[in-house]
Each structure stands twice: as C-alpha cells, then as structure tokens.
Motif scaffolding. Structure first.
Motif, PDB file in Angstrom:
ATOM      1  N   ARG A 151      -0.471  15.224  34.427  1.00 36.61           N
ATOM      2  CA  ARG A 151       0.718  15.823  35.047  1.00 36.61           C
ATOM      3  C   ARG A 151       1.921  15.871  34.117  1.00 36.61           C
ATOM      4  NH1 ARG A 151      -0.864  12.205  39.365  1.00 36.61           N
ATOM      5  NH2 ARG A 151      -2.095  13.339  40.908  1.00 36.61           N
ATOM      6  N   HIS A 152       1.939  14.992  33.124  1.00 33.41           N
ATOM      7  CA  HIS A 152       3.122  14.906  32.272  1.00 33.41           C
ATOM      8  C   HIS A 152       2.818  15.104  30.781  1.00 33.41           C
ATOM      9  CE1 HIS A 152       5.444  13.600  35.741  1.00 33.41           C
ATOM     10  NE2 HIS A 152       4.493  12.722  35.992  1.00 33.41           N
ATOM     11  N   LEU A 153       1.863  14.344  30.246  1.00 28.45           N
ATOM     12  CA  LEU A 153       1.655  14.407  28.798  1.00 28.45           C
ATOM     13  C   LEU A 153       1.078  15.744  28.349  1.00 28.45           C
ATOM     14  CD1 LEU A 153       1.936  12.968  26.129  1.00 28.45           C
ATOM     15  CD2 LEU A 153      -0.378  12.056  26.433  1.00 28.45           C
ATOM     16  N   ILE A 154       0.063  16.245  29.041  1.00 30.71           N
ATOM     17  CA  ILE A 154      -0.507  17.532  28.626  1.00 30.71           C
ATOM     18  C   ILE A 154       0.537  18.644  28.702  1.00 30.71           C
ATOM     19  CG2 ILE A 154      -2.193  19.321  29.207  1.00 30.71           C
ATOM     20  CD1 ILE A 154      -4.185  17.134  29.881  1.00 30.71           C
ATOM     21  N   PRO A 155       1.278  18.805  29.822  1.00 29.91           N
ATOM     22  CA  PRO A 155       2.333  19.825  29.824  1.00 29.91           C
ATOM     23  C   PRO A 155       3.370  19.614  28.730  1.00 29.91           C
ATOM     24  CG  PRO A 155       1.856  19.143  32.064  1.00 29.91           C
ATOM     25  CD  PRO A 155       1.117  18.202  31.165  1.00 29.91           C
ATOM     26  N   ALA A 156       3.724  18.359  28.452  1.00 34.81           N
ATOM     27  CA  ALA A 156       4.711  18.093  27.402  1.00 34.81           C
ATOM     28  C   ALA A 156       4.175  18.485  26.029  1.00 34.81           C
ATOM     29  CB  ALA A 156       5.102  16.619  27.411  1.00 34.81           C
ATOM     30  N   ARG A 157       2.911  18.166  25.762  1.00 29.82           N
ATOM     31  CA  ARG A 157       2.311  18.535  24.477  1.00 29.82           C
ATOM     32  C   ARG A 157       2.196  20.058  24.339  1.00 29.82           C
ATOM     33  NH1 ARG A 157      -0.902  14.546  21.980  1.00 29.82           N
ATOM     34  NH2 ARG A 157       0.245  12.575  22.076  1.00 29.82           N
ATOM     35  N   LEU A 158       1.885  20.735  25.419  1.00 32.77           N
ATOM     36  CA  LEU A 158       1.842  22.204  25.383  1.00 32.77           C
ATOM     37  C   LEU A 158       3.221  22.770  25.048  1.00 32.77           C
ATOM     38  CD1 LEU A 158      -0.379  22.892  28.529  1.00 32.77           C
ATOM     39  CD2 LEU A 158      -1.021  23.377  26.162  1.00 32.77           C
ATOM     40  N   ALA A 159       4.243  22.208  25.668  1.00 30.16           N
ATOM     41  CA  ALA A 159       5.605  22.669  25.405  1.00 30.16           C
ATOM     42  C   ALA A 159       5.989  22.424  23.951  1.00 30.16           C
ATOM     43  CB  ALA A 159       6.581  21.975  26.342  1.00 30.16           C
ATOM     44  N   GLU A 160       5.611  21.245  23.419  1.00 31.99           N
ATOM     45  CA  GLU A 160       5.902  20.937  22.015  1.00 31.99           C
ATOM     46  C   GLU A 160       5.222  21.925  21.071  1.00 31.99           C
ATOM     47  OE1 GLU A 160       4.598  16.970  21.378  1.00 31.99           O
ATOM     48  OE2 GLU A 160       6.091  16.071  22.716  1.00 31.99           O
ATOM     49  N   ALA A 161       4.037  22.391  21.490  1.00 34.66           N
ATOM     50  CA  ALA A 161       3.289  23.332  20.660  1.00 34.66           C
ATOM     51  C   ALA A 161       3.759  24.771  20.845  1.00 34.66           C
ATOM     52  CB  ALA A 161       1.802  23.235  20.991  1.00 34.66           C
TER      53      ALA A 161
END
Length: 231
Positions: free
Chosen positions: A73-83
């Motif tokens: 819910r948090h880390l995957i969306p955050a990593r996508l945003a960083e990328a």
C-alpha cells in the motif's frame, strides 16, 4: 499491449538470485499472456523497478506478496513515484487471492497429513499476514479434517516453538518465493522445534501458480478492493 509488472520483495543481502528466480516465474506467466507486455522487478535490487517501468505505458502491478500491508500500500507506490512511473495500478497481492488460498487447501488435502503446520512470515507491524494465515489454517481444518495451525517467523506463535509435531504432520510454507526464509530460516526453526514431519514446497512453487498469477493480472482487482478483511 497491456503493460503488467510482477513485483516481489527480493533478498536485500543478495538481490541477484531472487531477481533471477522472479524473472523465470515472469517468463512462465508471460507465456500465458501473449497480449500483455510483462516485466518483473524486486524491491531489493537497486534500480530494478525503474528499469522495468521505463518506456512502458502505465499498466498494472501484481505484488508477489502473501498479504497486503505497508509494502503493497505504501512502499510500492512510493517506489513507482520515485521512478517517475505514474498511472500504474497496484493489484491485490498474491496471498490475498482466493484461488491461491484454495490451492493451499488443496495441497494440504493432497498431503494426506493428520496435522498441518502452516508456516508464514507474520509481521510485528500489521495484523494482515497473521490474519490470512490463521484464516487459511481454519479452512484447511474445515476442508480436510486435519488439525491445522499457523506459526510464524516474525511473530508469535513462533515456528521455533511449534513443538509436538510427529511423523503424521506436514509443514506447508505459505510463501510466494523460495528465498532465504524458506530455504534457511524455516528449516532452522523447525529443527529447533523438533518437528518430525515432512516439509512441503512453498505454495508459490506449485506448478499452478503461473496460471493463477496470469488470471489475477487479467482480472486486475485493485489492492484492497471493497471491504478488505485483511486490513
């Protein structure tokens, strides 16, 4: 073509073997989805998520995790945003899929064991992983008549304290990938507990898994669709 990305946690201490294992699984899933542009990445491999999404139109992300929680819910969306990968839809995790849970029940039934120790990771931060495992243990008992219970690596009741299991028992690892938890931590915990039964392959290693993942990607159920009982 519809873009799809399978994302797993990976092995932070040694990311390449887990990444290679995930790539092999993704190849088997891709063979079942000729109309999808499918890639894979682990969170543990530096830059893998950015490389996997680069040049691809937004699609769906299938989390190869056994429960929803902070990672999905948090880390995957955050990593996508960083990328810089915007517009990607994160789907329900692998272990939340009723078809995967049905598979675990079927594996337990086919083992013919009188007792089933369902081994899971657990979490000290979220109730979701233990809730799924306990629910599944109850389902195994109801469906097979076997005495089933869940125990965990990262929370109580711990696998290392799961004593009293003899030759009539099996341990079924409720894990998606054959990483260090399955190959090292779990056998060590069972040895400490004096487990006398059979250790089965992890649920995620079953031959039916690529087809289940392909079906989930096509269905594209968003993470925690509706009322999420595992929250």
């Amino acid at each position: 073509m519809t873009a799809a990305l399978i994302v797993a946690h990976g092995q932070p201490s040694d990311p390449l073997p887990a990444a290679a294992e995930l790539a092999r699984l993704a190849d088997r899933v891709a063979a079942l989805l000729p109309d999808h542009d499918l890639a894979a990445a682990t969170l543990a491999e530096p830059g893998a998520l950015a490389r996997a999404t680069a040049g691809r139109a937004p699609g769906v992300v299938f989390p190869l995790f056994m429960a929803g929680g902070w990672f999905t819910r948090h880390l995957i969306p955050a990593r996508l945003a960083e990328a810089g990968a915007t517009g990607w839809q994160v789907l329900e995790p692998f272990g939340c899929d009723p078809a995967v849970q049905d598979l675990a029940v079927r594996i337990a039934a086919q083992s013919g064991a009188a007792r089933v120790l369902l081994a899971a990771h657990g979490s000290s931060k979220s109730p979701a992983p233990s809730a799924i495992a306990r629910y599944l243990a109850a389902r195994i008992t109801a469906a097979t008549g076997a005495e089933a219970a869940a125990a965990f690596i990262d929370q109580t009741p711990r696998l290392a304290l799961a004593t009293g299991y003899g030759a009539d028992a099996v341990c079924l690892p409720f894990f998606a990938m054959p990483g260090g938890h399955v190959t090292t931590d779990l056998p060590a915990a069972l040895a400490e507990a004096g487990f006398g039964g059979r250790l089965l392959p992890a649920v995620g290693q079953h031959p039916d898994v690529p087809a289940l993942i392909a079906r989930a990607i096509v269905a594209a159920a968003p993470v925690c669709a509706g009322a999420c009982r595992w929250a």
